[in-house]
Structures are given as C-alpha cells and as structure tokens.
Design a protein around this motif. Structure first.
Motif, mmCIF file in Angstrom:
data_model
loop_
_atom_site.group_PDB
_atom_site.id
_atom_site.type_symbol
_atom_site.label_atom_id
_atom_site.label_comp_id
_atom_site.label_asym_id
_atom_site.label_seq_id
_atom_site.Cartn_x
_atom_site.Cartn_y
_atom_site.Cartn_z
ATOM 1 N N UNK A 151 0.820 -1.213 0.000
ATOM 2 C CA UNK A 151 0.000 0.000 0.000
ATOM 3 C C UNK A 151 0.854 1.264 0.000
ATOM 4 N N UNK A 152 1.989 1.202 0.633
ATOM 5 C CA UNK A 152 2.847 2.383 0.765
ATOM 6 C C UNK A 152 3.430 2.859 -0.565
ATOM 7 N N UNK A 153 3.436 1.986 -1.580
ATOM 8 C CA UNK A 153 4.029 2.374 -2.864
ATOM 9 C C UNK A 153 3.031 2.288 -4.020
ATOM 10 N N UNK A 154 1.842 1.815 -3.758
ATOM 11 C CA UNK A 154 0.857 1.629 -4.820
ATOM 12 C C UNK A 154 0.547 2.962 -5.486
ATOM 13 N N UNK A 155 0.574 2.960 -6.816
ATOM 14 C CA UNK A 155 0.310 4.179 -7.567
ATOM 15 C C UNK A 155 1.554 5.003 -7.845
ATOM 16 N N UNK A 156 2.652 4.676 -7.172
ATOM 17 C CA UNK A 156 3.905 5.425 -7.371
ATOM 18 C C UNK A 156 5.000 4.554 -7.990
ATOM 19 N N UNK A 157 5.004 3.275 -7.637
ATOM 20 C CA UNK A 157 6.038 2.355 -8.116
ATOM 21 C C UNK A 157 5.432 1.393 -9.131
ATOM 22 N N UNK A 158 6.259 0.970 -10.081
ATOM 23 C CA UNK A 158 5.842 -0.024 -11.068
ATOM 24 C C UNK A 158 6.916 -1.081 -11.220
ATOM 25 N N UNK A 159 6.542 -2.317 -11.007
ATOM 26 C CA UNK A 159 7.460 -3.430 -11.202
ATOM 27 C C UNK A 159 7.264 -3.987 -12.603
ATOM 28 N N UNK A 160 8.367 -4.399 -13.224
ATOM 29 C CA UNK A 160 8.295 -5.013 -14.548
ATOM 30 C C UNK A 160 9.495 -5.924 -14.722
ATOM 31 N N UNK A 161 9.479 -6.672 -15.798
ATOM 32 C CA UNK A 161 10.578 -7.582 -16.062
ATOM 33 C C UNK A 161 10.753 -7.754 -17.555
ATOM 34 N N UNK A 162 11.983 -8.067 -17.931
ATOM 35 C CA UNK A 162 12.310 -8.406 -19.318
ATOM 36 C C UNK A 162 12.910 -9.804 -19.279
ATOM 37 N N UNK A 163 12.109 -10.787 -19.594
ATOM 38 C CA UNK A 163 12.582 -12.169 -19.501
ATOM 39 C C UNK A 163 13.631 -12.502 -20.556
ATOM 40 N N UNK A 164 13.647 -11.764 -21.639
ATOM 41 C CA UNK A 164 14.680 -11.980 -22.658
ATOM 42 C C UNK A 164 16.050 -11.492 -22.175
ATOM 43 N N UNK A 165 16.042 -10.500 -21.293
ATOM 44 C CA UNK A 165 17.281 -9.942 -20.749
ATOM 45 C C UNK A 165 17.568 -10.385 -19.320
ATOM 46 N N UNK A 166 16.725 -11.252 -18.779
ATOM 47 C CA UNK A 166 16.900 -11.732 -17.400
ATOM 48 C C UNK A 166 17.047 -10.563 -16.422
ATOM 49 N N UNK A 167 16.180 -9.586 -16.572
ATOM 50 C CA UNK A 167 16.290 -8.380 -15.760
ATOM 51 C C UNK A 167 14.941 -7.988 -15.172
ATOM 52 N N UNK A 168 14.986 -7.626 -13.922
ATOM 53 C CA UNK A 168 13.824 -7.139 -13.177
ATOM 54 C C UNK A 168 13.994 -5.642 -12.964
#
Length: 128
Positions: free
Chosen positions: A61-78
């Motif tokens: 809740x403390x970061x919702x709306x401000x932070x976005x998590x994503x990943x690139x599985x082709x680059x093995x990067x979070x």
C-alpha cells in the motif's frame, strides 16, 4: 543464483528512479520475483512482486500508484520504476527470487521466511 541490483542514487523528494536487477544462475523466465527494502534501523519491508510471465503484479500500500514493477525475460532483468519519491522511501532495495509472488497479499511479511535468494542491495536516498 546471482542477483545484482543497480540504479540506486540520492535524489530530492518528488523525483523518479528506475532500479534494475540482473539475474543469472537460474531460469529467470519461470521464476516469480520480488523487491523489498530495508530502511536504517528497521526491518525488511516488502515493496512489490511479479509473476514469472509478467502479470499479475502486486504492491504494498505504501508504494501503490507510485512504483511499477516489470521484467524483461529476454534480458533476465527485473525493474522497479519509482516515481514521486518521498523521504520515507529511503532504504536499501533488494530483489529476490520468490516461490509465490502472490503470497505477500495473504500472509504479509511472514512470506520473508520463504525467500531464499536476494542480491546485495542498492541504496536509494530521498532527501531535500
């Protein structure tokens, strides 16, 4: 398993930052992942998590709306895109492999007991 976080910096409130986590030594594309943080003198706090395929994603809740998590599985990067940063976001940020990214929603911080691998962390300092 190797997880290497990067992108931490010192910046003013309201700023933005993107953290990265380079993963190796395991099959990244089939592994749920999470970010957590630890502020000075405090215990670890879950921030966000993501399923292996990229969706769904989950946020504290403390970061919702401000932070976005994503990943690139082709680059093995979070990634963790952090916007509208606040002084209370100051912490060492870690990425971790996660046996079940959704578990945080049901059991909260007790899910930390299930984490097995995380990186060395990257420091984010938000201060005017």
């Amino acid at each position: 398993v190797q997880l290497v976080e990067s992108g931490g910096a010192m910046l003013q409130p309201g700023g933005s930052l993107r953290l990265s986590c380079a993963a190796s030594g395991f099959t990244f594309s089939t592994t749920d992942m999470s970010w957590f943080r630890q502020a000075p003198g405090r215990g670890p706090e879950w921030v966000s998590s993501i399923k292996a395929g990229g969706v769904p994603t989950y946020y504290a809740e403390s970061v919702k709306g401000r932070f976005t998590i994503s990943r690139d599985n082709a680059r093995n990067t979070l990634y963790l895109q952090m916007n509208s940063l606040r002084p209370e976001d100051t912490a060492l940020y870690y990425c971790a492999t996660d046996p079940d990214a959704a578990r945080w929603i049901f059991v909260g911080n007790s899910h930390f007991l299930n984490l097995e691998d995380w990186g060395q962390g990257t420091l984010v300092t938000v201060s005017s």
